[in-house]
Design an enzyme around this catalytic site. Structure first.
Site, mmCIF file in Angstrom:
data_model
loop_
_atom_site.group_PDB
_atom_site.id
_atom_site.type_symbol
_atom_site.label_atom_id
_atom_site.label_comp_id
_atom_site.label_asym_id
_atom_site.label_seq_id
_atom_site.Cartn_x
_atom_site.Cartn_y
_atom_site.Cartn_z
ATOM 1 C CG ASP A 8 -43.999 14.456 29.060
ATOM 2 O OD1 ASP A 8 -44.110 13.710 30.054
ATOM 3 O OD2 ASP A 8 -43.688 14.047 27.928
ATOM 4 C CE LYS A 71 -44.694 9.613 34.700
ATOM 5 N NZ LYS A 71 -44.728 10.102 33.311
ATOM 6 C CG ASP A 193 -46.404 7.158 25.661
ATOM 7 O OD1 ASP A 193 -45.189 7.069 25.345
ATOM 8 O OD2 ASP A 193 -46.814 7.960 26.518
HETATM 9 P P1 ADP Z 1 -40.367 8.931 28.516
HETATM 10 O O1 ADP Z 1 -41.781 9.154 28.128
HETATM 11 O O2 ADP Z 1 -40.142 7.586 29.120
HETATM 12 O O3 ADP Z 1 -39.826 10.008 29.379
HETATM 13 P P2 ADP Z 1 -39.448 9.597 25.779
HETATM 14 O O4 ADP Z 1 -40.771 9.682 25.159
HETATM 15 O O5 ADP Z 1 -38.663 10.836 25.857
HETATM 16 O O6 ADP Z 1 -39.476 8.893 27.189
HETATM 17 O O7 ADP Z 1 -38.615 8.487 24.968
HETATM 18 C C1 ADP Z 1 -37.269 8.227 25.219
HETATM 19 C C2 ADP Z 1 -36.832 7.069 24.386
HETATM 20 O O8 ADP Z 1 -36.989 7.372 23.001
HETATM 21 C C3 ADP Z 1 -35.366 6.738 24.592
HETATM 22 O O9 ADP Z 1 -35.212 5.346 24.698
HETATM 23 C C4 ADP Z 1 -34.728 7.249 23.306
HETATM 24 O O10 ADP Z 1 -33.582 6.498 22.965
HETATM 25 C C5 ADP Z 1 -35.825 7.001 22.295
HETATM 26 N N1 ADP Z 1 -35.687 7.843 21.100
HETATM 27 C C6 ADP Z 1 -35.635 9.194 21.039
HETATM 28 N N2 ADP Z 1 -35.504 9.595 19.761
HETATM 29 C C7 ADP Z 1 -35.498 8.475 18.997
HETATM 30 C C8 ADP Z 1 -35.387 8.214 17.590
HETATM 31 N N3 ADP Z 1 -35.249 9.206 16.725
HETATM 32 N N4 ADP Z 1 -35.415 6.933 17.179
HETATM 33 C C9 ADP Z 1 -35.535 5.933 18.057
HETATM 34 N N5 ADP Z 1 -35.643 6.104 19.379
HETATM 35 C C10 ADP Z 1 -35.620 7.360 19.851
HETATM 36 MG MG MG Z 2 -43.605 9.956 28.041
#
Ligand code: ADP
Ligand code: MG
Length: 642
Positions: A8, A71, A193
């Protein structure tokens, strides 16, 4: 055969996963961390890039040398970065249709090269953990990524030393991770998402193990970062009120940045903790040598500060549903993907908007069957870690490709039929709609006119009978030696590779001379357009069929007319006047039916034309036999037999 990892490659975080003995899991790095921030810091002209967590830490301190959210630039052109949405803290260049580059210490990096650094790190982490070399991967991309963006992702993989076995849509991968491919025959799923900086809502339809993206909507500038900013603003206000420094993000004071960097980190951590706690302590000791800060933040306050941001995702949910022509109640499941969906407020809101059944409470109750859930709307399914679902799904797809899972899943299908234009402007389908890919299919074609020296291969996509009603994907010409009509044999082969790209091959069978032309993606087309095409083909089915029959009858009539006239001219003096009269009448009838073609719709009465042509055939039989006898006679005479 070597194993295939699933990756991913996220805007904010990237992950690598694998299936081991049938069980998918995310591979941790040497420090045991499963998420790698998609951040690359280049410290100096010849320095080795720093990737992931350490790069993320210096991001605010070295904003011009630290690349994040790369990205967003994948597969984009120079003209795209003029848009304000592309604003980042590092220098990005590009004009017109030229490539986008990032200037770091005098070197121009392409987005693919930066992404390759992240992929290289994930590859190394996987190799370390598995104790074997990894060279094959499945990489995910957002469903809305176009061809250029998908190709850029493949290139990034190649630069990192990976063979990209397949590009998979993120929502499809997430659904796979949730095991939704094993749902009953037909199911509809919404994938919500919410990541760090992007939001996507995709509606998928599962049909006997095949997922199709029905619609996708979102905001490429909406995510967890926005919530963090609200919390940062809140903390900065409190810090100022408590007599601390004024932390304005725009301040040019160089001592501000390190402080702001600490506040940002504290804000995100507090936000994350508040997903599982109802109140949390935020401490920033020695923010300045003379000032330490501490405060408490409650979940309720966090929700107050951020609920407006979450509300903004609702419109996209509604639009996606509208595009898929579905009511929320027609969905079977809503699955949550992206770290930010761990926030309880997000779960509550999504559940409310989609009218979800209270999944947690009803799941274990044996008395409640499927009907109960249906009556109560879709299930909100949160059984997989939302920030890991996409990587896990990619790993599952990798395992399927490596032959690990027996019940082979079919992931992608052609949304519309593909074919070429043939005589009279008809569409000749080579790969029908809904064929699973990869696929290869072909057919032989010939010429309709004498001494044709080339054949135009006009590649079409769509469901209509006539070429002009379908989409043109491209055209090219294949040259060959002149020959009477019907003699040249040209083989046309369509191949759609696993990434949905269509390759068209045309070969002159006699000489072997051939051309291969790569068309755009045959799979990656706008869902709304597909819908429209299919609807139009249904609405016009009757007219289209008539049009095809007319064109076919017309071609046949044309041939018969020419042949009859030729033979009549040859034996005119030998024809009985009555018979000649009969022939003329039959010819006239065909001509008159042809002349009744409606100039607007370009169709006439195919049944009548067929009838007239059959009649002409019947009438010309004695003439044809007579002509045949004459030819035989001439031949035998030449050979001295007669
Ligand atoms: P992306 O798909 O954009 O790469 P992610 O799916 O990894 O991102 O999501 C990252 C986001 O999720 C960040 O803003 C992070 O702060 C938030 N995040 C991660 N864990 C938690 C949680 N337990 N509660 C709330 N927000 C979270
Ligand atoms: Mg993602």
């Amino acid at each position: 055969m070597s194993r295939i990892v699933g990756i991913d490659l996220g805007t904010t975080n990237s992950l690598v996963a694998i299936v081991d003995s049938g069980i998918p899991y995310v591979i941790a790095d040497a420090e045991g961390r499963r998420l790698t921030p998609s951040v690359v810091h280049v410290p100096g002209p010849d320095a080795t890039p720093v990737i992931g967590h350490p790069a993320n830490r210096v991001r605010l301190l070295k904003p011009a040398e630290t690349v994040y959210s790369v990205k967003r630039f994948m597969g984009r052109r120079g003209s795209d970065i003029a848009r304000e949405e592309m604003l980042v803290t590092y220098p990005v260049q590009g004009t017109g249709s030229g490539p986008v580059t990032i200037q770091l210490h005098g070197r121009a990096w392409t987005p693919e090269e930066v992404s390759a650094e992240i992929l290289r790190k994930l590859k190394a982490d996987a190799e370390l953990s598995l104790g074997e070399l990894i060279s094959r991967a499945v990489i995910t991309v957002p469903a809305y990524f176009n061809d250029a963006q998908r190709n850029a992702t493949i290139r990034a993989g190649e630069l990192a030393g990976l063979t990209v076995e397949r590009i998979v849509n993120e929502p499809t991968a997430a659904a796979l991770a949730y095991g939704l491919d094993k749902l009953r025959d037909k199911a509809r799923i919404a994938v919500y998402d919410l990541g760090g900086g992007t939001f996507d809502l995709s509606i998928l339809e599962l049909n006997q193990g095949v997922f199709q993206v029905l619609s996708t909507h979102g905001d490429t500038r909406l995510g967890g970062d926005d919530l963090d900013r609200r919390v940062v603003d809140h903390l900065c206000r409190e810090i100022q009120q408590a007599g601390g420094p004024v932390l304005s993000p725009t301040a040019s004071d160089p001592t501000i940045l390190p402080m702001l960097s600490r506040v940002r980190e504290a804000a995100e951590h507090a936000k994350i903790r508040l997903s599982s706690e109802s109140e949390t302590e935020i401490a920033l000791p020695f923010l300045t040598p003379a000032f330490s800060f501490s405060t408490r933040l409650s979940r309720a306050r966090l929700e107050e500060l951020t609920h407006a941001i979450i509300e903004r995702t609702r419109a996209h949910c509604l639009r996606s549903l509208a595009d898929a022509k579905l009511e929320a109640s027609a969905l079977d499941q809503v699955i949550l993907v992206g770290g930010q969906t761990r926030m309880p407020l997000v779960r509550r809101k999504v559940s409310e908007w989609f009218g979800c059944a209270e999944f947690e409470e009803t799941r274990g109750d044996l008395r409640l069957g499927d009907d109960f859930h249906k009556a109560k709307g879709p299930q909100l399914n949160t059984s997989v870690n939302p920030d890991e679902a996409v990587a896990l799904g990619a790993a599952i797809q990798g395992e399927i490709l490596a032959g690990g899972f027996r019940n082979l899943l079919l992931l992608d299908v052609t949304p519309l039929s593909l074919g070429i234009e043939t005589f009279g402007g008809l569409m000749n389908v080579i790969i029908p709609r809904n064929t699973t890919i990869p696929v290869k299919a072909g057919e032989l074609f010939t010429t309709a006119v004498d001494n044709q020296r080339s054949m135009l291969i006009h590649v079409l996509q769509g469901e209509r009978e006539r070429a002009m009603d379908n989409w043109s994907l491209g055209r090219f010409e294949l040259e060959f030696e002149a020959a009477p009509k019907g003699v040249p044999r040209v083989g046309v082969q369509f191949e759609i590779d696993a990434n949905g790209i269509l390759h068209v091959l045309a070969r002159d069978v006699k000489t072997g001379h051939q051309k291969v032309v790569q068309m755009k993606s045959a799979v990656d087309v706008d869902d709304a357009d597909v819908q429209k095409m299919v609807e139009e083909s249904v609405a016009n089915a009757f007219d289209d069929l008539r049009a095809r029959q007319w064109i076919e009858a017309k071609l046949r009539a044309g041939e018969t007319l020419i042949a009859t006239r030729k033979t009549m001219a040859e034996y005119d003096s030998e024809l009985d006047p009555d018979y000649r009269q009969q022939l003329h009448a039959a010819l006239d009838e065909v001509e008159s039916v042809l002349s009744l073609e409606n100039p607007k719709t370009k169709t006439g009465d195919p049944a009548r034309l067929k009838g007239a042509t059959a009649q002409l055939d019947e009438v010309t039989k004695p003439l044809a036999e007579y002509a045949m006898d004459k030819v035989m006679e001439a031949m035998l005479r030449k050979k001295g037999v007669l």
